[in-house]
Design a protein around this motif. Sequence first.
Motif, PDB file in Angstrom:
ATOM      1  N   GLU A   1     -49.952  -0.653  48.813  1.00 40.98           N
ATOM      2  CA  GLU A   1     -49.111   0.507  49.099  1.00 40.98           C
ATOM      3  C   GLU A   1     -48.862   0.645  50.600  1.00 40.98           C
ATOM      4  OE1 GLU A   1     -49.563   3.692  45.500  1.00 40.98           O
ATOM      5  OE2 GLU A   1     -50.834   3.978  47.276  1.00 40.98           O
TER       6      GLU A   1
ATOM      7  N   LEU B   1     -47.635   3.360  53.769  1.00 45.13           N
ATOM      8  CA  LEU B   1     -47.371   4.721  54.244  1.00 45.13           C
ATOM      9  C   LEU B   1     -46.614   4.617  55.555  1.00 45.13           C
ATOM     10  CD1 LEU B   1     -47.915   7.859  54.360  1.00 45.13           C
ATOM     11  CD2 LEU B   1     -49.957   7.264  55.686  1.00 45.13           C
TER      12      LEU B   1
ATOM     13  N   GLN C   1     -44.728   5.626  50.729  1.00 42.06           N
ATOM     14  CA  GLN C   1     -44.978   7.047  50.981  1.00 42.06           C
ATOM     15  C   GLN C   1     -44.498   7.363  52.387  1.00 42.06           C
ATOM     16  OE1 GLN C   1     -49.043   8.253  50.319  1.00 42.06           O
ATOM     17  NE2 GLN C   1     -49.405   6.540  48.914  1.00 42.06           N
TER      18      GLN C   1
END
Lengths: 220, 415, 565
Positions: free
Chosen positions: A27, A29, A209
Amino acid sequence: MLSINNCQIQIEGCLITLPNITLEKGELLVITGPSGMGKSTFLHWILGDSIRHANISGEIMLNGVPLSGVNIEQRRIGLLMQDVHLFPHLNVLDNICFALPHRLKDEQGSKLSRRQRKDSAMQMLNKINMGYVAEHYSHQLSGGERSRVGLVRALANQPQALLMDEPFAALDPDTSAKVSQWAFSQLHERGVPSIMVSHDLNNIPSQAQHLDLANYFQQV
Amino acid sequence: MMWQTSKHANIRSRIGFFNSFGWANLALLFAVLLSVLSVSPVALGNSTLKETISELEASQQWQQTLKEARGQTVYFYAWGGSKPVNDYLRWAAREIASRYKVRLRHVKVADISEAVSRLKAEDGSKSAIDLLWVNGENFSYLKAQKLLLGKLPSAIPNTTLLATEQLSLHNDFGVPMEGYEVPWGVGQFNLIANQSLFSAKNPEQTSITPADILSAAERNPGRISYPRPPEFHGTTFLKQLLVALTNSDPRLFALATPNAQQQLLPVLWHYLDKLHPIIWQNGSAFPSSNTEQLALFTQQQLDLAVSFNPNQMAKEQSEKRIASNAQRLFFDGGAITNSHNLAIPKGAQSPAGAKVVIHFLLSELAQKHKVDGSWGDPAVITPLLDPASTLPAQQELHSSWQQVIEDTWQQKYGA
Amino acid sequence: MNNRLLAKSQLSPSNQLYSAIDLGLKSTAWVLVAIIALAPLFGVVIGLWPAAELDWAAISRFLGYNGLAYSVASTLLLSLVAPLIALYIAFMVYSQYRFNRRWQSLEKRLAPLLSLPHLAVALGLVYLFSSGGMLWSVLWGFVGQTAPEWLGLPRKSMLTMILAISIKEVPFFLLIFSAIGRQLAIKQWLLQGRALGYSESASWWLIVFPVVLKQSRLAVLAAMAYTLSVLDISLLIGPNIPELYAVVLYNWQTGFTPDEQTFAFLGNLLLIAMLGVLIACIYIHERLVTKQLANQAVMANPLNITRLSGVFTAWLGFFSLLTLAILATFLLWSLGWNTHSTFNTANWSTSLWQDEWFFMQGPLLNSLHIAFFSSILGVGVTLLALELQRHNKRYFPDYLWLLAILLPQLSMVYGWQIVHTSSNASYHSSWIILSHVPFTFAYSYLVLRGPFQSLNRHYELVAASFGYSPWQRWWKVRFMLLRPALLSAFAIAFSVSIAQYIPTLMIGAGRVATITTEAVAIASGNEQSITAVYILVQAALPFIAFLVASILAQRTRGSVDAEHQ
């Protein structure tokens, strides 16, 4: 998995209270915000570097282990900056070898020889069709080449997480788009949780994100 | 810089040692020389001398010294700026090693005051210096500080050879040696000139007067100079001028009273006032030393050089460094004469070895090699006294004059 | 891995042990560094202390010394002007060579140009350019006349002295500039300047010079301190009516009357005060120049006059020629040639070389091993001093580290000698090596501080993120990146050690002869042929060091090549 909880940044009369952050494997950010708000400082704090012009508190957990009191060299977190800081005294291949973990082992479980380390570094370069720069030194590379070699070097270290500080800002828009796309796919493929500080939200993959520091800021 | 590094005379010297007149001393010297010249006394003197020395060498004391000296290394601090001297010491080291099994090491210094400064730092304790080449101010300081080994003559057989009386070797710039140093060689102040410089006179000329120098300077502007006082040779040049200009006034050989200064010195300054505007660089700069002046002379920048070695010109000529028709000259009244000497520090680690070295350096062999070799420094021992090559001697001024001359020179011309 | 990580962070007792050891190591290191850096001060205090019994009469006699004021003023002038001329020339040369193909040939030739000793330059200059000197004789010889007197350089004068020092210091400043320049983004600055419409030469002055000036402060100070106290060339080519201050002081220092002792003490204090004046002058000069240039920049003055620096493209050629001419002169001398001989009549012979070579080998080996170890130690202690300060995040003022260059050497070493002899130490060459270390340390600090401080810390951060421990980071990154600067520092320290006469003689008690103790002693006799032999050999040693360093530096890449290329 990388998580950051109860984090507060105190910088020049501002207090930023961050929401808890959790990043699963692969993931990304993206942190944005006005300059001077301590974005880079925040990355250096996660890395474990000593922080001078700010106070940051909070708990960092990497793969379930708290990082407080752990030295930079034991955290296994990678850092990629705008200036890649390829070591000027080493050529590209040796730069990558430098990043390969010391205890890297082959299938038989014995430590890699010098030759084997060079070979595996070469493989990484070849994978992205950059074998031709292996013998080059930093100052002989173009900006785009340097950024890509920088990422290869960072990944060669097999980091548990990667921090990026405006890694592609110095590149022209075209190159920046190409390199960043390639970079995110690499990170995703390897499942490395990453945090990137950036000014511009173009070229950001949709699933990333996003944290805008300006939203969490208060004057004290 | 040379071994004569004394910049100032020793004021603490005994007043009145040189209380006789210059001519009287000169007469005495000539008388002695004459007696040495006549054949039989020489032969007689030599044979008795040799007997005395063999007796001394056989003495238990000397045998003991030789025994102690065996295997010792003697560190000899000496000015290292002259190749002939360095070569001579290399020769001496070989001879001494094979004869006495003593190692002689020449520690070359740019200025012997470096050795004095070391002795000062050691302050009488264990010394790194076993032997040093010294005279003048440095000697008087070391003697006054009681840093030197005494009674050298009685401990070294060959000192019997010294021509003490003939060459008046009791004093070093007015300071009695008293056995704290031993003469090694003799210096006589002389000038080396290109033949053209004093061409008005005949080429056979050997002595000059201040007036000759002045007229030569007028004929050859910019070609004459002298080492800047308080460099030793420069000061001696001034002393020679002063003696000549005052017709050897007796007051120069006594304490420099204010009265005497007032009456005698102006003639020197008057002379220099006339001389300086027509010498090298109009007197706005002077060679730093006699060796620098000689270098300027060999580079044909100057027509005049000064030396304390009466044989220097001949040696330079044989090395083809200066023209074969150069002249050696001395001041009419005689050449100021002094000795350069050897001393052993009190704290020396190899005093026996040092005594053996002195013994050798005073031997007929070594003294002969010194005068005949490339150095050409005159011998100081009776068997080798050579009146033919000895210049008439001029008595030294009383040491108090030196300081006065140097200080006033600095006042008048130094800035 | 995570378990290991956990284990380590919980082992607090051993952490305490580690930090105790760390503290112990650190304080030991501080003590070591302080001993080396403060040894000069210690020496001066001991060396000067007992000499003085001061009273006002002595002080007034000192102040009344005829020519003292002239002497001090002219020496200050010389020490100020000559290094600054060299600085300006060097900067103009640098600006003409830096971003040009000429730069490589300059870098290659800097080594031999640096290694010619001051004495050789001084001797060579007067010999070539004085009236009746070789150059004029040859030139006028073609037309069968003798050169006019006024054309020649005076043998002894302020002019000659200024010329010799300013010519000699140019390559030194070039070396310093090349080290400074590698840390600065000069190319980008020039680009900016030119984009704003200034000529390249104007951009050099308006943008680069103020920064370079500030960073070369220490080098200027070192050159000034050297000029202030240099003895041998002052005696040889300096004016002596009045004498330069170094000569006056030397005469007092080697005298033994009570007056001279007192004068020597006061003279040394005056020397330190003069140094203070020079330091002040450096700052004043820097402010004036910076302000002046800032004014020009504000007024957007195109500074057309700076185009004049184009003349200095010829510098390398000129200086190489001069060096060759000087070397050729010495070679001719050493082979028996002199003013009295023409090429046909000279007593050409290599006998002097053969004679001396036998006696030179010992001193040569001594020189080499002393210089090798003392420069290694000097550079090592410098790294230690810099590293400790980096850890403390506070750098002490540079003057504290450069005391060996700044304080009067004769009194300093005399102080060491007193301690050395009173402790009954031997005269082994290791003591000489130790006595050289404060000097090699100071010079390598001078060279290394800039590169060390400006090394980008991110390199080590990146290495840390790869898992390298602090020690590994230091060795594999910082040290490796500093290699080119370390090599320059080593070469300079080496040549500094080679040139030491006073400490070698005074601490070694003459037991350990080096090529320099021999050369200085022999040069004091002004016999040109043998002096030439020793000067040539003495110049060969630093030449070898600079050559090796520059060859190695070309093979290594350091922080130097990192950015701004």
